[in-house]
Design an enzyme around this catalytic site. Structure first.
Site, mmCIF file in Angstrom:
data_model
loop_
_atom_site.group_PDB
_atom_site.id
_atom_site.type_symbol
_atom_site.label_atom_id
_atom_site.label_comp_id
_atom_site.label_asym_id
_atom_site.label_seq_id
_atom_site.Cartn_x
_atom_site.Cartn_y
_atom_site.Cartn_z
ATOM 1 N N GLY A 57 -25.964 9.487 35.802
ATOM 2 C CA GLY A 57 -24.531 9.474 35.525
ATOM 3 C C GLY A 57 -24.216 10.127 34.193
ATOM 4 O O GLY A 57 -23.421 9.615 33.417
ATOM 5 N N HIS A 58 -24.875 11.260 33.944
ATOM 6 C CA HIS A 58 -24.640 12.002 32.704
ATOM 7 C C HIS A 58 -25.155 13.438 32.865
ATOM 8 O O HIS A 58 -25.765 13.780 33.867
ATOM 9 C CB HIS A 58 -25.337 11.320 31.523
ATOM 10 C CG HIS A 58 -26.827 11.317 31.621
ATOM 11 N ND1 HIS A 58 -27.526 10.285 32.224
ATOM 12 C CD2 HIS A 58 -27.759 12.205 31.216
ATOM 13 C CE1 HIS A 58 -28.815 10.545 32.165
ATOM 14 N NE2 HIS A 58 -28.991 11.717 31.568
ATOM 15 N N ALA A 59 -24.886 14.240 31.849
ATOM 16 C CA ALA A 59 -25.414 15.601 31.759
ATOM 17 C C ALA A 59 -25.938 15.797 30.343
ATOM 18 O O ALA A 59 -25.636 15.006 29.438
ATOM 19 C CB ALA A 59 -24.326 16.633 32.064
#
Length: 139
Positions: free
Chosen positions: A51-53
């Site tokens: 749930g991130h980059a």
């Protein structure tokens, strides 16, 4: 600007033996020197990870045991890739949003990262990720 087309499976060399298989990551197996290693395990049924980059960091994910899906978003397209073989890893380049889900019972996800932990490199809100991509990844 990076896209999902740059995310790729990489086969890890496998040495087969009657006593069991051995896989090795060294030299040019992956396109970076790993500066951080971590793993996910005992993920409860129905839970999601990721749930991130990352703005600059690359990661190489391996399903050491079991299986899970990796949902990849580049701001325009979405791609879902199944990891379920310990001699194949998924290279995720910088600037790609990732979510891990559908963990099987006993799944273990090993991650080799191109850099150590730096909070400033994370984009943790999808709306901020979209802004980052729209600016041409210059944040």
């Amino acid at each position: 600007m990076t896209t999902n087309a740059e995310v790729q499976f990489i086969e890890i060399p496998k040495i087969q033996d009657r006593r069991g298989n051995l896989s090795v990551i060294e030299g040019t197996t992956i396109p970076f020197v790993s500066k951080r290693v971590y793993y996910l395990y005992d993920v409860p049924s129905g839970s999601k990870r990721g749930g991130h980059a990352h703005k600059k960091q690359q990661e190489f994910l391996i399903a050491l045991s079991g299986s899970f899906d990796v949902v990849l978003k580049d701001g325009k397209t979405t791609k879902i890739m199944l990891l379920n073989k310990p001699n194949f890893g998924l290279l995720i380049v910088d600037g790609i949003w990732r979510e891990l889900r559908n963990f099987s019972s006993g799944a273990v996800c090993l991650v080799l990262a191109s850099d150590g932990f730096e909070e400033e490199d994370y984009i943790r809100e999808y709306k901020n990720f979209k802004l980052f991509k729209n600016r041409g990844s210059k944040a």
